[in-house]
Design an enzyme around this catalytic site. Structure first.
Site, PDB file in Angstrom:
ATOM      1  CG  ASN A 295      -2.149  -0.859   1.010  1.00 42.83           C
ATOM      2  OD1 ASN A 295      -2.324  -1.420  -0.074  1.00 42.83           O
ATOM      3  ND2 ASN A 295      -2.991  -0.984   2.020  1.00 42.83           N
TER       4      ASN A 295
ATOM      5  CD  GLU B   7      -5.018  -2.284  -4.580  1.00 42.78           C
ATOM      6  OE1 GLU B   7      -5.571  -3.369  -4.400  1.00 42.78           O
ATOM      7  OE2 GLU B   7      -4.489  -1.641  -3.648  1.00 42.78           O
TER       8      GLU B   7
ATOM      9  CD1 TRP C 118      -9.153  -6.494   7.419  1.00 41.57           C
ATOM     10  CD2 TRP C 118      -8.550  -4.966   8.947  1.00 41.57           C
ATOM     11  NE1 TRP C 118      -8.088  -5.783   6.900  1.00 41.57           N
ATOM     12  CE2 TRP C 118      -7.695  -4.838   7.808  1.00 41.57           C
ATOM     13  CE3 TRP C 118      -8.362  -4.113  10.028  1.00 41.57           C
ATOM     14  CZ2 TRP C 118      -6.689  -3.890   7.744  1.00 41.57           C
ATOM     15  CZ3 TRP C 118      -7.349  -3.165   9.951  1.00 41.57           C
ATOM     16  CH2 TRP C 118      -6.528  -3.066   8.814  1.00 41.57           C
TER      17      TRP C 118
ATOM     18  NE  ARG D  73     -10.417  -4.141   5.345  1.00 45.85           N
ATOM     19  CZ  ARG D  73     -10.069  -2.950   4.849  1.00 45.85           C
ATOM     20  NH1 ARG D  73     -10.948  -2.243   4.139  1.00 45.85           N
ATOM     21  NH2 ARG D  73      -8.863  -2.449   5.029  1.00 45.85           N
TER      22      ARG D  73
ATOM     23  CG  ASP E 221      -8.035  -8.385  -3.161  1.00 48.37           C
ATOM     24  OD1 ASP E 221      -6.911  -7.923  -2.950  1.00 48.37           O
ATOM     25  OD2 ASP E 221      -9.069  -8.006  -2.581  1.00 48.37           O
TER      26      ASP E 221
ATOM     27  CG  HIS F  39      -4.726   0.257   7.783  1.00 45.78           C
ATOM     28  ND1 HIS F  39      -5.715   0.887   7.061  1.00 45.78           N
ATOM     29  CD2 HIS F  39      -4.487  -0.914   7.149  1.00 45.78           C
ATOM     30  CE1 HIS F  39      -6.060   0.123   6.022  1.00 45.78           C
ATOM     31  NE2 HIS F  39      -5.327  -0.979   6.051  1.00 45.78           N
TER      32      HIS F  39
ATOM     33  CB  SER G  68       3.088  -4.525   4.421  1.00 45.10           C
ATOM     34  OG  SER G  68       3.018  -4.125   3.061  1.00 45.10           O
TER      35      SER G  68
END
Ligand code: FAD
Length: 635
Positions: free
Chosen positions: A60, A124, A217, A248, A340, A377, A435
Site C-alpha cells: 500500500n 492498484e 479484520w 470490509r 485478492d 494503517h 506493510s
C-alpha cells in the site's frame, strides 16, 4: 507451586515481535552492526506471523520516486489530509523518503510484484502496487533469519513486561517473556530494545460471536502487547483516541482496496444509489476544518466511512460493493477479485463458497468493522517518538523542555524511555505505513538503535535480580492461582470450568472488556457514538476489571497464560483509548467515532496531538495537548 525454568538471554539489541517492522529491524540492525548480537523474540513463528501472516495482495505504500510517479511532499499531504490534519509530518516524511528502497529489496528477495511495461510496477491506486503476495511474510522473514541467524530468533516466545535499569527508571534494560509451548521463562538483558509487537484487535466486541468467535479484520493475535508493555513502563503514548474502523466485506472481513481501486467498483446503498452525495453538505458543515478536508482530491477514509454509516442509520444500508457491475466471469477481473482474497483473506472466499455467492452476479455487503487500535494503517495510535535529526522541529519555543512535548531528543524513533525504540503499529502519530512502511520504520529504528549503542558503548547494563524475581512471580501468578484453587474446597474447581468462583479466566475477561468498550466507548452496537458520561462509566468499569485481573486472573496452562497476559495488554490499551477519547472534546474522525456531546470538528482548540503517560504505581494518567508543527505547505 509452579515449577519454572528460567534462562537469561543477553543481547545488544532485542527486537520484540517479528512481523513487518520486526523483520525490517532485524535485517537493518545486522547491516550496521555486524558484531552485535541481535535477538528477536516472537510470540508465533516469524515465517507466518503478524498481520501479513496470510499474505497480502498489494503493497500500500510505494511512491515510485524513480519513475517520477509521486513526490514525498505529495505523500505527506495525502497522509495529513487523510488523518484530518493531525500527523507528525517529520515521521511520515522520513519513512516515505525511504519506503521505495524497501520495496526494491522485496523485489530483489523474490516477492512477485506485478511488473509494468514502463519498467515500474502495476499500480492498484495512486500509492499502492499489486503483488502476488501469498508468501510475502515468508520472504521477508527469510531475510531477517539470514541476517541475524536462526539461533537468535526465538519463536513462540511471548514478551510480557519490560525491565528497567535499577539506576535509571527512565532506561529500559531488558524484558521478560516465556515460551508459550514449554513454559521456559526468558529474562532478556539488552542495551537497546525495539518494540515491534504490532497493534490491537479484540479490544472491542467483534461483530461475529459464537460461531465466528475471534473473527476480525486485524488479526485476533494482535494483542496490543506493544502498547500494554510501553504504557505500563511509563512511555508517553499518543493519539489513542483515533482508534480505527474500516469498511470490509461482511463476515469474512475481506479488504476492499483491489475492488475499489483496481477494479473501480463502486459502493452503493441498498437502492443502488451513491452513499456520499446525500451527506456531503452536512459533512462539509461539520468536518471541513481549516484543511477543507472534505474537498481534498482523495476523500479522507474517516469521512467515507461516516457517509456509509449515515446511509445505514437512514435505513438505506448496508452498503453494497457492486461486484455485479465490474467482475465478469472468465475474465481478468474475476481472477483479480479472487486472487485478492486468496492472497490475504482466504476466509472471504470460504464464506462466499459456503453461501454459493457469485460476485459477478450479485453485489456483496460491506460493513464497518469493530474498532482496532493500531498505528500503521489509516490511523495513528502508538508511542510518542523522537523524529529524525534533519526533519524534526527542535526545542519548540514556549513548550516545556520535555520529551513528551518536544519532537526531537537525539535518536530517531526512540520513545520517551532511554533505549526503547518503536516501529510499525507500535509507533504513533505517523499513519499509512502499511506493510512496506512498517518494515521501513523497523529499519529506521534499528539504524538509530545501533547509533545509540555506539554512543553508549561504555554504559553497563544491569538488571535487578530482586525486580526480576518479583516479576517472574507476577508472571506465573495466574498459573499458581489455578494450582492452588484446584485443591481448595472453598473456591476451587473446577468441574465446571470456566464457571469458577474466585477466579477469572482469559475468555471471561476478554468478553467483559469487549462489552465495556463496545457499549460505552463507541463500538458498533452504539453506531460508534459515545459521550462524556459513557466514557466515564467505561473508566469506572475498567477499574473493576483491572482489580479483578490483578486479584483473580487464573490460567490452566502456558497457552492460557499467554491469553491472560494478552488480556492485560488489551485492558491497559483500552484504558488509554477511553482516557484519550474523554480528553479530546470534539469529533475529528466521525467515521471512527462520534463524541455526541461535541459532534463537530474544532480546529480552534483541538488541532493538536493528545499525549498521555500512565503511572503504574499510582494507577494515574496524565494527558496533555501537543501542538501540530507542519513542515509541508498544505493542501
Ligand atoms: P505485525 O506485522 O502485525 O507484527 C507484529 C508481530 O508481533 C507479530 O508477528 C506478532 O505475532 C508479534 N507479537 C505480538 N505480541 C507479541 C508479544 N507480546 N511478544 C512477542 N511477539 C509478539 N498492508 C499493505 O501494505 N497492503 C495491504 O494490502 C494490506 N492489507 C492488509 C490486510 C489485512 C487483512 C491486514 C490484517 C493488514 C493489512 N495490511 C496491508 C497492513 C499491514 O499488514 C500492517 O500495516 C503491518 O503488518 C504492521 O506491521 P507491524 O510489524 O507493526 O505488525
Amino acid at each position: 507451586m509452579v515449577r519454572t525454568r528460567v534462562k537469561q538471554v543477553d543481547s545488544d539489541i532485542l527486537i520484540i515481535g517479528g512481523g513487518m517492522a520486526g523483520t525490517g529491524a532485524a535485517w537493518e540492525a545486522k547491516y550496521w552492526c555486524r558484531g552485535c548480537r541481535i535477538v528477536l523474540a516472537e510470540k508465533a513463528n516469524i515465517n507466518r506471523s503478524g498481520a501479513v501472516a496470510m499474505g497480502l495482495s498489494a503493497i500500500n505504500t510505494y511512491l515510485g520516486l524513480k519513475c517520477k510517479e509521486n513526490t514525498v511532499e505529495d505523500y505527506v499531504k495525502y497522509v495529513r489530509g487523510d488523518l484530518m490534519g493531525i500527523v507528525r509530518e517529520d515521521l511520515v516524511y522520513d519513512y516515505a523518503r525511504h519506503v521505495d528502497s524497501t520495496v526494491h529489496l522485496f523485489d530483489e528477495w523474490g516477492l512477485p510484484i506485478w511488473p509494468a511495461p514502463n519498467g515500474c510496477y502495476v499500480r492498484e491506486g495512486k500509492w499502492q502496487i499489486m503483488i502476488h503476495g501469498e508468501s510475502y511474510k515468508a520472504i521477508v522473514a527469510e531475510a531477517a533469519r539470514k541476517a541475524i541467524g536462526d539461533d537468535n530468533i526465538m519463536n513462540r516466545v511471548m514478551v510480557t513486561h519490560l525491565l528497567k535499569s535499577p539506576s535509571n527508571p527512565n532506561r529500559v534494560a531488558g524484558a521478560l517473556g516465556f515460551n508459550v509451548n514449554d513454559g521456559t521463562i526468558y529474562v532478556f538483558k539488552a542495551k537497546a530494545i525495539i518494540m515491534a509487537a504490532g497493534g490491537g484487535s479484540q479490544i472491542y466486541r467483534p461483530r461475529s460471536q459464537g460461531e465466528g468467535l475471534g473473527r476480525s479484520w486485524y488479526p485476533p493475535w494482535s494483542s496490543a502487547s506493544s502498547y500494554g508493555m510501553m504504557i505500563e513502563s511509563g512511555a508517553v503514548m499518543t493519539m489513542f483516541e483515533a482508534r480505527f474502523v474500516v469498511p470490509r466485506f461482511k463476515d469474512g472481513y475481506g479488504p476492499v482496496g483491489a475492488y475499489q481501486l483496481m477494479l473501480k467498483t463502486r459502493i452503493s446503498n441498498v437502492n443502488g444509489q451513491d452513499f456520499w452525495k446525500p451527506h456531503l453538505e452536512e459533512i462539509r458543515k461539520l468536518y471541513s476544518g481549516k484543511g477543507k478536508y472534505v474537498d481534498l482530491p482523495i476523500t479522507p477514509t474517516t469521512l467515507r466511512v461516516y457517509a456509509q454509516r449515515l446511509e445505514w442509520i437512514n435505513g438505506r444500508g448496508p452498503s453494497l460493493m457492486r461486484t455485479d457491475e465490474t467482475v465478469k466471469k472468465g475474465t481478468d477481473s474475476e481472477a483479480i477479485a479472487f486472487e485478492d482474497f486468496l492472497d490475504m483473506t482466504i476466509s472471504q472466499v470460504a464464506i462466499w463458497a459456503g453461501q454459493n455467492h457469485e460476485p459477478s452476479e450479485r453485489p456483496y455487503e460491506v460493513i464497518t468493522t469493530e474498532p482496532y487500535v493500531m498505528g500503521s494503517h489509516a490511523t495513528e495510535c502508538g508511542a510518542w517518538a523522537s523524529g529524525p535529526e534533519d526533519l524534526s522541529p527542535r526545542k519548540i519555543d514556549g513548550l516545556p523542555d520535555d520529551r513528551g512535548t518536544q519532537y526531537y531528543w537525539g535518536y530517531n524513533r526512540m520513545t520517551t524511555l532511554d533505549g526503547l525504540f518503536c516501529a510499525g503499529d507500535a509507533c504513533g502519530a505517523n499513519p499509512h505505513k502499511f506493510s512496506s512502511g512498517s518494515f521501513t520504520e523497523g529499519r529506521l529504528a534499528a539504524k538509530s538503535a545501533v547509533l545509540y549503542l555506539m554512543d553508549h558503548s561504555d554504559e553497563r547494563i544491569d538488571i535487578d535480580k530482586g525486580q526480576v524475581d518479583s516479576m517472574i512471580s507476577k508472571l506465573v501468578e495466574p498459573l499458581e492461582r489455578w494450582e492452588e484453587g484446584r485443591y481448595s474446597v472453598v473456591t476451587g474447581p473446577s468441574t465446571m470450568h470456566p464457571v469458577d468462583p474466585g477466579k477469572i479466566y482469559w475468555k471471561q475477561g476478554l468478553f467483559r472488556l469487549q462489552k465495556i468498550m463496545d457499549e460505552y466507548a463507541g463500538g458498533w452496537s452504539t453506531m460508534y457514538t459515545t459521550n462524556e458520561w459513557m466514557l466515564n462509566r467505561a473508566i469506572e468499569l475498567l477499574q473493576f476489571l483491572k482489580e479483578d485481573f490483578i486479584n483473580y486472573a487464573a490460567a490452566r496452562d502456558w497457552h492460557e497464560l499467554m491469553r491472560t497476559w494478552e488480556l492485560w495488554h488489551r485492558i491497559l490499551t483500552a484504558e488509554a483509548v477511553v482516557r484519550h477519547m474523554l480528553f479530546r472534546k470534539e469529533t475529528r474522525w466521525p467515521g471512527y467515532y462520534v463524541r455526541a456531546d461535541y459532534p463537530a470538528l474544532d480546529d480552534e482548540n483541538w488541532h493538536v496531538f493528545v499525549n498521555s503517560r500512565y503511572d503504574a504505581k499510582t494507577g494515574r494518567w496524565e494527558l496533555w495537548k501537543v501542538p501540530v508543527i507542519h513542515i509541508i505547505e498544505f493542501p
